[in-house]
Scaffold this active site. Structure first.
Site, PDB file in Angstrom:
ATOM      1  N   LYS A   1       0.704  -1.240  -0.094  1.00  0.00           N
ATOM      2  CA  LYS A   1      -0.177   0.077  -0.085  1.00  0.00           C
ATOM      3  C   LYS A   1       0.850   1.254  -0.126  1.00  0.00           C
ATOM      4  CE  LYS A   1      -0.506  -0.408   5.103  1.00  0.00           C
ATOM      5  NZ  LYS A   1      -1.073  -0.915   6.110  1.00  0.00           N
TER       6      LYS A   1
ATOM      7  N   TYR B   1      17.986  29.391  10.195  1.00  0.00           N
ATOM      8  CA  TYR B   1      16.877  29.987  10.728  1.00  0.00           C
ATOM      9  C   TYR B   1      16.873  30.121  12.179  1.00  0.00           C
ATOM     10  CZ  TYR B   1      14.397  30.185   6.197  1.00  0.00           C
ATOM     11  OH  TYR B   1      13.991  30.343   4.974  1.00  0.00           O
TER      12      TYR B   1
HETATM   13  C1  PLP Z   1      -0.482  -2.008   6.653  1.00  0.00           C
HETATM   14  C2  PLP Z   1      -1.017  -3.225   6.983  1.00  0.00           C
HETATM   15  C3  PLP Z   1      -0.321  -4.529   7.163  1.00  0.00           C
HETATM   16  C4  PLP Z   1       1.234  -4.341   6.892  1.00  0.00           C
HETATM   17  O1  PLP Z   1       1.579  -3.827   8.227  1.00  0.00           O
HETATM   18  P1  PLP Z   1       3.156  -3.797   8.684  1.00  0.00           P
HETATM   19  O2  PLP Z   1       3.198  -3.372   9.822  1.00  0.00           O
HETATM   20  O3  PLP Z   1       3.680  -2.633   7.769  1.00  0.00           O
HETATM   21  O4  PLP Z   1       4.027  -5.013   8.361  1.00  0.00           O
HETATM   22  C5  PLP Z   1      -1.074  -5.532   7.151  1.00  0.00           C
HETATM   23  N1  PLP Z   1      -2.496  -5.639   7.335  1.00  0.00           N
HETATM   24  C6  PLP Z   1      -3.242  -4.375   7.333  1.00  0.00           C
HETATM   25  C7  PLP Z   1      -4.554  -4.611   7.538  1.00  0.00           C
HETATM   26  C8  PLP Z   1      -2.459  -3.366   7.078  1.00  0.00           C
HETATM   27  O5  PLP Z   1      -3.134  -2.318   7.473  1.00  0.00           O
END
Ligand code: PLP
Length: 345
Positions: A33, A242
């Protein structure tokens, strides 16, 4: 080179996937994702598919469409947000499997895409996505009649192995799914490290693939090199950046480097504790982080190279995250959007 250079080591990514996979006796998928945690879901997906990953997860159907274009037919692509209004065409055209989160989504799915594969996301206590116990009890029979391909849930506290929430969610997930004879999935990276009880039929690691905690054995996947624009000498008492936030205590050499908070180097990192690297030699970042610039104390370097590394084997995404008061996930997904990218492997 006038822009930052992000190097993504796909061999290291594959190594992390294989090492996580080796912890289990079940299927190991990959979560890609947010465009592969910022590293390019297509490139990441193709490298992992070649290494043997057969299932991928994305957040939204649109991401799934882009990933399908990169991967071609074959690998499973599942969508955490389920079947949203207007998604039917995308889900169908790109053979995406929605993880249905509610009765509404289930009705929408059965009505608009009868016979199209789906999974069900269950809420075992995180209260974010998925059907709660009561809702599931009411619709399970109907759902099971349509042959879901996966029942999944997500852990809220898996990065804290001793947190009582883990065992509690495991118990709830079991109560909701035991005996149903549908493949099950509970663990992301953190859950995989909690042991085999949490693995079920499929694990869904994300951050560990990309070299982040809680997978402490991960090999680093990203290196971010920043170009030096200018070097100047300063007298004791002169200040840099800054707010005059840093004042030279000794005759100092300061390098001005082309990256700032617009590149994901949080402004809070300027409060100290981070370095850039000339090869193996750390040089402290001093003064405030600007939008496009940081200043670095290179007084102790013999020669200032053209590029200095802010992410490498020595300084990981999690170390930058600590300095900014955030987590590695956020550093990964926010860093290097303006950088020239090189993929190794
Ligand atoms: C993001 C996510 C994962 C992966 O999680 P990590 O902590 O990055 O390994 C797995 N399942 C769901 C539902 C997620 O939202």
């Amino acid at each position: 080179m006038s822009t930052a250079k992000l190097t993504i080591n796909l061999d290291a990514l594959v190594t992390n996937w294989r090492n996580l996979d080796a912890l289990t006796n079940c299927e190991t998928a990959a979560v890609v994702k947010a465009n592969g945690y910022g590293l390019d879901a297509g490139r990441v997906g193709k490298a992992l598919a070649k290494a043997g990953a057969r299932n991928f997860f994305v957040a939204a159907a649109e991401e799934g469409g882009a990933l399908r274009r990169a991967l071609g037919p074959g690998p499973g692509i599942s969508v955490f947000s389920g079947h949203m209004e207007g998604d039917a065409k995308l889900l169908k055209d790109f053979q995406l499997t929605p993880m249905l989160n509610s009765l509404d989504q289930m009705l929408r799915h059965f009505e608009t895409l009868p016979g199209h594969p789906f999974g069900v996301q269950l809420d075992s206590g995180m209260n974010r996505l998925g059907m709660e116990h009561g809702e599931w009890a009411a619709v399970a029979e109907i759902a099971l009649g349509q042959n879901p391909v996966l029942l999944m849930s997500h852990l809220a506290c898996a990065d804290e192995p001793s947190h009582e929430m883990n065992a509690q969610q495991l118990k709830t997930f079991r109560e909701m799914t035991d005996g149903l004879e549908v493949p099950r999935s509970l663990a992301a990276t953190g859950g995989m490290l909690l042991g085999k009880d949490y693995h079920f039929d499929l694990c869904r690691p994300g951050v560990g693939l990309y070299g982040g905690l809680p997978f402490t054995d991960a090999v680093p996947v990203v290196q971010l090199d920043l170009p030096v624009i200018q070097v100047r000498d300063m007298e004791p008492g002169e200040s840099a950046g800054y707010g005059n936030a840093w004042v030279a205590q000794r005759p100092s050499r300061i390098a001005t480097v082309a990256a700032g908070y617009a590149d994901g180097l949080h402004r809070a990192m300027g409060n100290g504790g981070i370095h850039v690297y000339a090869g193996e030699t750390p040089c402290p970042v001093v003064g405030r982080v600007s939008m496009d610039l940081i200043t670095v104390d290179v007084t102790d370097l013999g020669e200032v190279p053209q590029m200095l590394a802010i992410l490498n084997e020595r300084q990981t995404v999690d170390m930058l995250a600590d300095a900014a008061g955030t987590i590695g996930y956020e550093i990964l997904t926010s860093s290097g959007h303006r950088s020239a990218r090189t993929y190794l492997g």
